[in-house]
Enzyme design. Sequence first.
Site, PDB file in Angstrom:
ATOM      1  N   GLU A 230      -3.193  -8.972   2.922  1.00 56.34           N
ATOM      2  CA  GLU A 230      -3.735  -9.406   4.066  1.00 56.34           C
ATOM      3  C   GLU A 230      -4.920  -9.216   4.178  1.00 56.34           C
ATOM      4  OE1 GLU A 230      -2.915  -5.082   4.585  1.00 56.34           O
ATOM      5  OE2 GLU A 230      -1.797  -6.813   3.677  1.00 56.34           O
TER       6      GLU A 230
ATOM      7  N   CYS B 123       0.753  -1.226  -0.050  1.00 56.14           N
ATOM      8  CA  CYS B 123      -0.005   0.046   0.103  1.00 56.14           C
ATOM      9  C   CYS B 123       0.716   1.195  -0.079  1.00 56.14           C
ATOM     10  CB  CYS B 123      -0.975   0.021   1.180  1.00 56.14           C
ATOM     11  SG  CYS B 123      -2.193   0.880   0.800  1.00 56.14           S
TER      12      CYS B 123
ATOM     13  N   HIS C 144      -3.843  -4.804  -0.621  1.00 56.19           N
ATOM     14  CA  HIS C 144      -3.603  -5.273   0.777  1.00 56.19           C
ATOM     15  C   HIS C 144      -3.570  -6.824   0.391  1.00 56.19           C
ATOM     16  CE1 HIS C 144      -3.626  -1.738   3.000  1.00 56.19           C
ATOM     17  NE2 HIS C 144      -4.589  -1.173   2.011  1.00 56.19           N
TER      18      HIS C 144
END
Length: 226
Positions: free
Chosen positions: A208, A84, A206
């Site tokens: 995650e 990011c 992202h």
Amino acid sequence: MKSPSIAIVDYGMGNLHSVARALMHAAPHANVYLASDVAGIKSADRIVFPGQGAMPDCMRNLAQSGLSDAVLEAAASKPLLGVCVGEQMLFERSEEGNAACLGIFPGIVKRFQGQRYATTAPENTPLAAITHENEKLKVPHMGWSRVKQTRAHPVWQGIPDEAYFYFVHSYFVVPDNDSLTVGTALYGQVFACAVARDNIFAVQFHPEKSAGHGLRLYRNFVEWDI
């Protein structure tokens, strides 16, 4: 075989614990930890460099943390994954606050703007679907988008081309050299969302928050033999 140690750079900006949980799930054999001092970065085998928030704040916090030089040193030799704003910080300058960045990659960071975009989006607005020519895309770009793999790379191993990843951002990188780009996405325009050179791989999305494909990307990074 020695378990790899992975330092997540902790300079007070970024969703660090979510990144750590995802990494530990993707690579349970690895030693994953948050590094808020130079020693923690120097001792790691691999570095994850996340970021979240406004670029001027991220750069200020990184400088005040005393970790700038350690990140630059690690980026010169160790496998490093930018995530990011951590990807954006690798470039020279951002339009957000006209902030100077780390300058590892040549290029700038630009904002989504123009007639295709609405000025702002309400909080938690999902990714807009274009159904009419005059429909405005919300900024920030928030939601799932396909990622086109523009160049083969070990960190893409086992991830289908045009797989979906999760994005939350208003700015994107514009590399000076197209050869840096290894992935693109479409949001009103095609933009670089993954870049790589030598020992560095960095993404705008992202991992995650990107379910199985995101976990596979983290595992590929841990196993990447540079």
